[in-house]
Design an enzyme around this catalytic site. Structure first.
Site, PDB file in Angstrom:
ATOM      1  N   ARG A 171      11.901 -12.507   2.095  1.00 38.06           N
ATOM      2  CA  ARG A 171      10.743 -12.790   2.009  1.00 38.06           C
ATOM      3  C   ARG A 171      10.198 -13.958   0.501  1.00 38.06           C
ATOM      4  O   ARG A 171       9.563 -14.284   1.266  1.00 38.06           O
ATOM      5  CB  ARG A 171       9.778 -11.398   1.692  1.00 38.06           C
ATOM      6  CG  ARG A 171      10.208  -9.967   2.700  1.00 38.06           C
ATOM      7  CD  ARG A 171       9.424  -9.073   2.340  1.00 38.06           C
ATOM      8  NE  ARG A 171       7.831  -9.338   1.139  1.00 38.06           N
ATOM      9  CZ  ARG A 171       7.471  -8.095   2.138  1.00 38.06           C
ATOM     10  NH1 ARG A 171       7.556  -7.362   3.607  1.00 38.06           N
ATOM     11  NH2 ARG A 171       6.722  -8.418   1.790  1.00 38.06           N
ATOM     12  N   ALA A 189       4.322  -8.302   9.311  1.00 38.46           N
ATOM     13  CA  ALA A 189       3.785  -9.391   8.646  1.00 38.46           C
ATOM     14  C   ALA A 189       3.785 -10.737  10.046  1.00 38.46           C
ATOM     15  O   ALA A 189       2.476 -11.094   9.510  1.00 38.46           O
ATOM     16  CB  ALA A 189       4.967 -10.164   7.928  1.00 38.46           C
ATOM     17  N   ARG A 225      17.738   2.142   1.727  1.00 38.27           N
ATOM     18  CA  ARG A 225      17.611   0.433   1.743  1.00 38.27           C
ATOM     19  C   ARG A 225      19.144  -0.102   1.042  1.00 38.27           C
ATOM     20  O   ARG A 225      19.849   0.667  -0.118  1.00 38.27           O
ATOM     21  CB  ARG A 225      17.037  -0.348   1.175  1.00 38.27           C
ATOM     22  CG  ARG A 225      15.535   0.123   1.681  1.00 38.27           C
ATOM     23  CD  ARG A 225      14.474  -1.049   1.596  1.00 38.27           C
ATOM     24  NE  ARG A 225      14.412  -1.877   1.050  1.00 38.27           N
ATOM     25  CZ  ARG A 225      13.113  -2.439   0.746  1.00 38.27           C
ATOM     26  NH1 ARG A 225      12.166  -1.847   0.591  1.00 38.27           N
ATOM     27  NH2 ARG A 225      13.297  -3.986  -0.148  1.00 38.27           N
ATOM     28  N   ASP A 242      -2.313  -6.128   6.011  1.00 34.72           N
ATOM     29  CA  ASP A 242      -2.044  -4.694   5.913  1.00 34.72           C
ATOM     30  C   ASP A 242      -3.176  -3.750   4.704  1.00 34.72           C
ATOM     31  O   ASP A 242      -3.757  -2.990   5.498  1.00 34.72           O
ATOM     32  CB  ASP A 242      -0.461  -4.988   4.374  1.00 34.72           C
ATOM     33  CG  ASP A 242       0.155  -4.513   5.214  1.00 34.72           C
ATOM     34  OD1 ASP A 242       0.891  -5.425   6.092  1.00 34.72           O
ATOM     35  OD2 ASP A 242       1.444  -4.146   4.916  1.00 34.72           O
ATOM     36  N   GLU A 248      -4.874 -13.096  -7.507  1.00 34.16           N
ATOM     37  CA  GLU A 248      -4.301 -12.257  -7.525  1.00 34.16           C
ATOM     38  C   GLU A 248      -4.148 -10.890  -8.515  1.00 34.16           C
ATOM     39  O   GLU A 248      -3.907 -11.441  -9.634  1.00 34.16           O
ATOM     40  CB  GLU A 248      -2.643 -13.508  -6.848  1.00 34.16           C
ATOM     41  CG  GLU A 248      -0.966 -12.797  -7.390  1.00 34.16           C
ATOM     42  CD  GLU A 248      -1.125 -11.476  -6.205  1.00 34.16           C
ATOM     43  OE1 GLU A 248      -1.445 -11.442  -5.209  1.00 34.16           O
ATOM     44  OE2 GLU A 248      -0.560 -10.562  -7.156  1.00 34.16           O
ATOM     45  N   ALA A 270      11.671  -9.754   9.968  1.00 29.13           N
ATOM     46  CA  ALA A 270      11.367 -10.556  11.029  1.00 29.13           C
ATOM     47  C   ALA A 270      10.815 -10.693  11.567  1.00 29.13           C
ATOM     48  O   ALA A 270       9.044 -10.604  11.684  1.00 29.13           O
ATOM     49  CB  ALA A 270      12.338  -9.306  11.707  1.00 29.13           C
TER      50      ALA A 270
HETATM   51  C1  LIG Z   1       9.703  -0.929   4.749  1.00 26.46           C
HETATM   52  C2  LIG Z   1       9.434  -2.372   5.145  1.00 26.46           C
HETATM   53  C3  LIG Z   1      10.719  -3.216   6.700  1.00 26.46           C
HETATM   54  C4  LIG Z   1       9.683  -4.037   6.911  1.00 26.46           C
HETATM   55  N1  LIG Z   1       9.479  -4.732   7.548  1.00 26.46           N
HETATM   56  C5  LIG Z   1       9.039  -6.109   8.368  1.00 26.46           C
HETATM   57  C6  LIG Z   1       9.606  -6.538   9.243  1.00 26.46           C
HETATM   58  O1  LIG Z   1      10.885  -6.506   9.373  1.00 26.46           O
HETATM   59  N2  LIG Z   1       9.002  -7.453  10.292  1.00 26.46           N
HETATM   60  C7  LIG Z   1       7.750  -7.795   9.753  1.00 26.46           C
HETATM   61  O2  LIG Z   1       7.258  -8.398  10.112  1.00 26.46           O
HETATM   62  N3  LIG Z   1       6.590  -6.862   8.933  1.00 26.46           N
HETATM   63  C8  LIG Z   1       7.569  -6.002   7.470  1.00 26.46           C
HETATM   64  N4  LIG Z   1       7.417  -5.515   7.084  1.00 26.46           N
HETATM   65  C9  LIG Z   1       5.609  -5.167   7.121  1.00 26.46           C
HETATM   66  C10 LIG Z   1       4.954  -6.851   6.573  1.00 26.46           C
HETATM   67  O3  LIG Z   1       6.034  -6.670   4.705  1.00 26.46           O
HETATM   68  C11 LIG Z   1       3.692  -6.315   6.017  1.00 26.46           C
HETATM   69  O4  LIG Z   1       2.770  -6.394   6.371  1.00 26.46           O
HETATM   70  C12 LIG Z   1       3.290  -7.723   5.286  1.00 26.46           C
HETATM   71  O5  LIG Z   1       4.100  -7.952   4.075  1.00 26.46           O
HETATM   72  C13 LIG Z   1       1.797  -7.829   4.576  1.00 26.46           C
HETATM   73  O6  LIG Z   1       1.688  -8.669   3.896  1.00 26.46           O
HETATM   74  P1  LIG Z   1      -0.042  -8.707   2.785  1.00 26.46           P
HETATM   75  O7  LIG Z   1       0.114  -9.762   2.688  1.00 26.46           O
HETATM   76  O8  LIG Z   1      -0.976  -7.915   3.914  1.00 26.46           O
HETATM   77  O9  LIG Z   1       0.335  -7.415   2.019  1.00 26.46           O
HETATM   78  P2  LIG Z   1       1.032  -8.025   0.581  1.00 26.46           P
HETATM   79  O10 LIG Z   1       2.528  -8.449   1.128  1.00 26.46           O
HETATM   80  O11 LIG Z   1       1.738  -5.450   0.642  1.00 26.46           O
HETATM   81  O12 LIG Z   1       0.677  -8.748  -0.377  1.00 26.46           O
HETATM   82  C14 LIG Z   1      -0.255  -8.009  -1.042  1.00 26.46           C
HETATM   83  C15 LIG Z   1      -0.759  -8.983  -1.849  1.00 26.46           C
HETATM   84  O13 LIG Z   1      -2.207  -8.812  -2.616  1.00 26.46           O
HETATM   85  C16 LIG Z   1      -1.584  -8.155  -4.590  1.00 26.46           C
HETATM   86  N5  LIG Z   1      -2.546  -7.242  -4.713  1.00 26.46           N
HETATM   87  C17 LIG Z   1      -2.865  -5.804  -4.350  1.00 26.46           C
HETATM   88  N6  LIG Z   1      -3.745  -5.387  -5.222  1.00 26.46           N
HETATM   89  C18 LIG Z   1      -4.760  -6.171  -5.426  1.00 26.46           C
HETATM   90  C19 LIG Z   1      -5.591  -6.181  -6.247  1.00 26.46           C
HETATM   91  N7  LIG Z   1      -7.350  -4.526  -6.768  1.00 26.46           N
HETATM   92  N8  LIG Z   1      -6.265  -7.609  -6.560  1.00 26.46           N
HETATM   93  C20 LIG Z   1      -5.664  -8.541  -5.883  1.00 26.46           C
HETATM   94  N9  LIG Z   1      -4.708  -8.275  -5.696  1.00 26.46           N
HETATM   95  C21 LIG Z   1      -3.790  -7.528  -5.244  1.00 26.46           C
HETATM   96  C22 LIG Z   1      -0.647  -8.021  -4.250  1.00 26.46           C
HETATM   97  O14 LIG Z   1       0.306  -8.322  -5.793  1.00 26.46           O
HETATM   98  C23 LIG Z   1       0.030  -8.590  -2.969  1.00 26.46           C
HETATM   99  O15 LIG Z   1       0.468  -9.848  -4.284  1.00 26.46           O
HETATM  100  C24 LIG Z   1       7.718  -3.834   6.425  1.00 26.46           C
HETATM  101  C25 LIG Z   1       7.016  -2.825   5.176  1.00 26.46           C
HETATM  102  C26 LIG Z   1       7.800  -2.052   5.145  1.00 26.46           C
HETATM  103  C27 LIG Z   1       7.301  -1.555   4.143  1.00 26.46           C
END
Ligand SMILES: Cc1cc2nc3c(=O)[nH]c(=O)nc-3n(C[C@H](O)[C@H](O)[C@H](O)COP(=O)(O)OP(=O)(O)OC[C@H]3O[C@@H](n4cnc5c(N)ncnc54)[C@H](O)[C@@H]3O)c2cc1C
Ligand SMILES: *[C@@H]1O[C@H](CO)[C@@H](O)[C@H](O)[C@H]1NC(C)=O
Length: 441
Positions: A142, A348, A220, A335, A47, A60
């Site tokens: 979250r 998410a 927000r 993502d 991380e 959600a």
């Molecule tokens: C305004 C908004 C509202 C949302 N509302 C919802 C909702 O209601 N329901 C829903 O299901 N989803 C929602 N989402 C989407 C949801 O937040 C994401 O889909 C989810 O957090 C994705 O998780 P992830 O683990 O893929 O990425 P992230 O949560 O972005 O995690 C990525 C991780 O990787 C780490 N990282 C980044 N780069 C590096 C690197 N080079 N090396 C090592 N580590 C790294 C970061 O520090 C982080 O810990 C929303 C998003 C936004 C922007």
């Protein structure tokens, strides 16, 4: 810049014992970790930040995405349920969001700002959510979900302060990861869960696949319960609402067991192509920025948001593309592969579905030598579904902004479309999907 990853076709011999590297410990990476640990698979998490952390408010889940939590690990679902917040009114158990007018309808004798349009609800299997102890609308802070995930991960398998930069395949087939602090680490395979600005994506998809600006940004406000109730009344404050307007929408829903109402206001820029010129995706907003976009909107709503609005705006980006989600022994999840706009509340949830499918596929290939087969099967079932979400979510934004070509402010047509997309989103049978993917191994 790392070159695109070239699989050499070498299979494992002396990499035995090397862990699978999970790059990024956000919601997706940690859910995957929990799933793989459940199968006794050796992993290591890298991380970039110095600790696990989550900002922002509610996330959600539709009911089958919630089911995915339990399929990953029963304890994950139990932990989720402890902190989940639902619509408060019991007659809203099956409702995901109530749709309302945010402005007056532009038609003589039309609806007024605040008027009800329709319930966006689970008309198909409302009991399904109750069977697992949730409701059609459930959401969680979250940071609470992160805590639940972290509690299921043993200490000592995470390295913090490791910002991934690139990866090379070694002659013996193992992978050597490089980090910004010049350190390296060996792994048998790697899964990039590093979010919308993913570095792993460049390795998998090459340099061209990047997030694009959706022409929308978010304001927000987190409003304390009493304030929200005083302005809007308990029913609106404590049950999820979407307020539609011409070229913008506002979503409000209770979080933290109703102690707060989260409010997000999203204007859409006019035109058909948009550019975000700032380097940062979150930029300061001045005090008159928000009200300028919401002139003539439902006054109690605009006033309460204005009072509690954070002084920033968040640009919305997503990731629509057709490149495979894996290359050789490197794969993407969440993502990093398929970031979406938030209009269907499903980003998410899709990462949780990914984690369930991928952890089980990896477990069923047993030897890391065959992990590429697991990645291929994962890509085959997950890419169509998650890319479809990216597209539907963009279009859902146009619908609730009343600017979808051919539909505009025809609320019957809007509800009909949304219903069909929610049905598609919520009623996916993940166990069937997994069986299908296993058949591709
Ligand atoms: C305004 C908004 C509202 C949302 N509302 C919802 C909702 O209601 N329901 C829903 O299901 N989803 C929602 N989402 C989407 C949801 O937040 C994401 O889909 C989810 O957090 C994705 O998780 P992830 O683990 O893929 O990425 P992230 O949560 O972005 O995690 C990525 C991780 O990787 C780490 N990282 C980044 N780069 C590096 C690197 N080079 N090396 C090592 N580590 C790294 C970061 O520090 C982080 O810990 C929303 C998003 C936004 C922007
Ligand atoms: C979950 O998906 C299954 C399979 O499609 C479906 O039968 C069920 O109704 C869904 N459950 C809910 C509550 O959406």
């Amino acid at each position: 810049m790392s070159p695109s990853f070239q699989p050499s076709g070498v299979t494992t011999r002396n990499e035995i014992g090397l862990p699978i590297a999970i790059v990024g410990g956000g919601l997706g990476g940690l859910a995957l970790a929990v799933g793989l640990l459940k199968h006794g698979i050796k992993i290591r998490i890298y991380e970039a930040a110095t600790a696990f952390s989550e900002i922002g408010a509610g996330v959600a889940f539709g009911s089958n995405a919630t089911r995915a939590l339990g399929l990953i690990d029963e304890a994950l679902l139990e932990g989720y349920k402890k902190h989940a917040t639902f619509n408060e009114n019991r007659d809203r158990d099956d409702t995901f969001m109530s749709l309302r007018w945010g402005t007056d309808e532009r038609r003589e004798g039309g609806k007024k700002a605040g008027d009800f349009v329709a319930e966006l609800k689970d008309k198909w299997d409302p009991e399904g959510a109750k069977k697992i102890g949730v409701r059609t609308r459930s959401c969680i802070h979250r940071a609470r979900l992160l805590d639940v995930l972290v509690s299921l991960i043993p200490e000592g398998i995470t390295s913090f302060g490791k910002s991934f930069e690139g990866v090379e395949e070694q002659p013996d087939g193992s992978l050597k990861l490089r980090f910004a602090d010049s350190s390296t680490a060996l792994a048998s395979a790697m899964i990039g869960c590093d979010g919308i600005k993913s570095k792993a994506r460049e390795v998998v998809c090459g340099p061209g696949v990047e997030a694009s600006y959706a022409g929308e940004f978010a304001y927000r406000a987190m409003v304390p319960r009493l304030v929200a109730e005083e302005s809007l009344g308990a029913e609106l404050a404590r049950n999820g609402q979407i307020y539609c307007g011409y070229g913008a929408y506002v979503v409000t829903y209770p979080v933290e067991h109703g102690e707060f109402t989260n409010m997000v206001a999203i204007p859409h820029e006019p035109g058909e192509t948009w550019a975000w010129d700032e380097e940062d995706w979150t930029v300061p907003a001045s005090g008159d920025d928000f009200p300028r976009h919401f002139e003539g909107w439902y006054p109690p709503l605009v006033d309460v948001i204005q009072q509690h609005c954070l002084p920033f705006k968040w640009a919305l980006f997503d990731l629509k593309h057709s490149a495979p989600y894996y290359s050789g022994r490197v794969c993407l999840l969440g993502d990093s592969a398929h970031a979406t706009t938030p209009h269907m509340g499903a980003g998410a949830g899709m990462a949780m579905e990914d984690a369930y499918i991928l952890s089980n596929l990896i477990a069923s290939v047993k030897e890391t030598a065959w992990i590429e087969n697991a990645f291929r099967a994962y890509d085959a079932v997950r890419r169509p579904r998650t890319q479809k979400l990216v597209e539907n979510s963009r279009n859902a934004g146009l619908l609730i902004d009343l600017i979808m070509p051919g539909i505009g402010d025809d609320t019957d047509a809007i509800v009909e479309r949304l219903d069909s997309w929610y049905h598609w989103l919520w009623h996916e049978d993940l166990e069937v999907q997994l069986e299908h993917a296993k058949g591709l191994l």
